[in-house]
Design a protein around this motif. Structure first.
Motif, PDB file in Angstrom:
ATOM      1  N   VAL A   1      -0.836   8.511   2.242  1.00  0.00           N
ATOM      2  CA  VAL A   1      -1.777   7.642   1.535  1.00  0.00           C
ATOM      3  C   VAL A   1      -1.007   6.401   1.077  1.00  0.00           C
ATOM      4  O   VAL A   1      -0.095   6.496   0.245  1.00  0.00           O
ATOM      5  CB  VAL A   1      -2.409   8.347   0.327  1.00  0.00           C
ATOM      6  N   CYS A   2      -1.359   5.273   1.629  1.00  0.00           N
ATOM      7  CA  CYS A   2      -0.694   4.002   1.337  1.00  0.00           C
ATOM      8  C   CYS A   2      -1.595   3.186   0.419  1.00  0.00           C
ATOM      9  O   CYS A   2      -2.727   2.845   0.782  1.00  0.00           O
ATOM     10  CB  CYS A   2      -0.413   3.255   2.642  1.00  0.00           C
TER      11      CYS A   2
ATOM     12  N   PHE B   1      -5.120   3.966   4.336  1.00  0.00           N
ATOM     13  CA  PHE B   1      -4.815   2.782   3.532  1.00  0.00           C
ATOM     14  C   PHE B   1      -5.925   2.590   2.502  1.00  0.00           C
ATOM     15  O   PHE B   1      -7.106   2.573   2.863  1.00  0.00           O
ATOM     16  CB  PHE B   1      -4.751   1.523   4.400  1.00  0.00           C
ATOM     17  N   THR B   2      -5.566   2.452   1.223  1.00  0.00           N
ATOM     18  CA  THR B   2      -6.562   2.064   0.237  1.00  0.00           C
ATOM     19  C   THR B   2      -6.495   0.555   0.021  1.00  0.00           C
ATOM     20  O   THR B   2      -5.450  -0.069   0.203  1.00  0.00           O
ATOM     21  CB  THR B   2      -6.370   2.774  -1.115  1.00  0.00           C
ATOM     22  N   ARG B   3      -7.630   0.000  -0.350  1.00  0.00           N
ATOM     23  CA  ARG B   3      -7.707  -1.418  -0.722  1.00  0.00           C
ATOM     24  C   ARG B   3      -8.391  -1.525  -2.076  1.00  0.00           C
ATOM     25  O   ARG B   3      -9.465  -0.962  -2.276  1.00  0.00           O
ATOM     26  CB  ARG B   3      -8.512  -2.232   0.301  1.00  0.00           C
TER      27      ARG B   3
ATOM     28  N   ALA C   1      -5.493   4.576  11.870  1.00  0.00           N
ATOM     29  CA  ALA C   1      -5.444   4.838  10.432  1.00  0.00           C
ATOM     30  C   ALA C   1      -6.803   4.534   9.808  1.00  0.00           C
ATOM     31  O   ALA C   1      -7.551   3.686  10.299  1.00  0.00           O
ATOM     32  CB  ALA C   1      -4.363   3.982   9.784  1.00  0.00           C
ATOM     33  N   ALA C   2      -7.115   5.221   8.728  1.00  0.00           N
ATOM     34  CA  ALA C   2      -8.371   5.003   8.014  1.00  0.00           C
ATOM     35  C   ALA C   2      -8.154   4.016   6.869  1.00  0.00           C
ATOM     36  O   ALA C   2      -7.025   3.844   6.381  1.00  0.00           O
ATOM     37  CB  ALA C   2      -8.901   6.328   7.467  1.00  0.00           C
ATOM     38  N   VAL C   3      -9.226   3.359   6.451  1.00  0.00           N
ATOM     39  CA  VAL C   3      -9.193   2.428   5.324  1.00  0.00           C
ATOM     40  C   VAL C   3     -10.238   2.864   4.309  1.00  0.00           C
ATOM     41  O   VAL C   3     -11.397   3.104   4.671  1.00  0.00           O
ATOM     42  CB  VAL C   3      -9.470   0.979   5.775  1.00  0.00           C
ATOM     43  N   LEU C   4      -9.824   2.988   3.058  1.00  0.00           N
ATOM     44  CA  LEU C   4     -10.714   3.419   1.982  1.00  0.00           C
ATOM     45  C   LEU C   4     -10.694   2.358   0.889  1.00  0.00           C
ATOM     46  O   LEU C   4      -9.641   2.087   0.297  1.00  0.00           O
ATOM     47  CB  LEU C   4     -10.257   4.776   1.446  1.00  0.00           C
TER      48      LEU C   4
END
Length: 202
Positions: free
Chosen positions: A18-19, A57-59, A106-109
Motif C-alpha cells: 500500500v503506497c 496507490f492511494t491518492r 496496480a490499483a488506485v484508491l
C-alpha cells in the motif's frame, strides 16, 4: 533510525503493498511540498514495479471547497482554500509519473481524509484478495502513513513499514513516528529496508 527487519520471517503470497499519497501536490516546490519525497521515490518505485499487481496507490483528494467538507475539515480547507478542487490544478492530484505508469495493473484508491479505511473500499479489496500482510510506503510518516498503519493494526494485519520508502515533511515528527512504530507497536509493526522486503517477498 535503523530498521529492525522482517522479525516475523519472509513475506508470503498474501502480501500487498500500500503506497500512500505519492502525488505531485506533495513534491518539493508544490503547495504541500514534502522535501524528502524525491529521496524516497526510487525505493517506492522499486517496490511498486516489482509487485505492481500487488500494489495499491492511494491518492489524497482535497474537498471541492471548504463548505462541502465535513466538520472541522471546513476550517482546514478555509486555510488551504487554494488547494481545494475548485482552485487547484487537477494534475497536482495525480500520482507521480514514475508510479502512475504502473496503474494498471496496480490499483488506485482515492480518499478524502488521512486514512484509507474510512469508506470501506480498502477493506473490501483486501478481503477479496485474501490479504494478511501489508507493506506500507509513501507519505507522510506521521500523518497519512500513521493513519494507514493504525487502521491495519486494528484489523489484525501483519504490517511492514519500508523504512527507506516513507517520508515526512518534518524531520522531528518523522523520526518520532518511526520510533513509535518500532517501539510501541513492536509486536504488530515491523520496520525493514526495501532491499530486505524485496528479498523476503516471494
Amino acid at each position: 533510525m535503523a530498521a529492525s527487519g522482517l522479525v516475523h520471517g519472509p513475506l508470503g503470497p498474501n502480501c500487498l503493498h500500500v503506497c500512500i499519497d505519492m502525488q505531485a501536490i506533495f513534491m518539493p516546490g508544490a503547495p504541500w511540498g514534502n522535501p524528502w519525497m524525491e529521496r524516497v521515490l526510487p525505493a517506492v518505485e522499486e517496490l511498486s514495479a516489482r509487485h505492481a499487481r500487488r500494489t495499491v496507490f492511494t491518492r489524497f483528494v482535497p474537498a471541492t471547497d471548504p463548505e462541502t467538507a465535513p466538520g472541522a475539515w471546513k476550517r482546514y480547507y478555509r486555510k488551504w482554500e487554494a488547494l481545494t478542487l475548485r482552485h487547484v490544478a487537477p494534475e497536482l492530484v495525480d500520482l507521480l509519473p514514475a508510479l502512475a505508469r504502473l496503474a494498471p495493473p496496480a490499483a488506485v484508491l482515492d480518499k478524502r481524509v488521512y486514512s484509507p479505511w474510512t469508506e470501506g473500499r480498502l477493506d473490501a479489496l483486501l478481503a477479496s484478495g485474501g490479504i494478511d500482510t501489508l507493506v506500507v510506503s509513501g507519505g507522510e510518516t506521521d500523518v497519512c502513513v500513521l493513519a494507514t498503519v493504525l487502521g491495519a493494526v486494528d484489523r489484525g494485519y501483519r504490517v511492514v513499514i519500508a523504512a527507506d520508502a516513507v517520508c515526512g515533511s518534518a524531520d522531528s515528527t518523522h523520526d518520532a513516528a518511526m520510533l513509535l512504530y518500532a517501539s510501541r507497536f513492536s509486536e504488530q509493526v515491523e520496520v525493514a529496508a526495501t532491499e530486505e522486503i524485496l528479498s523476503g517477498w516471494s
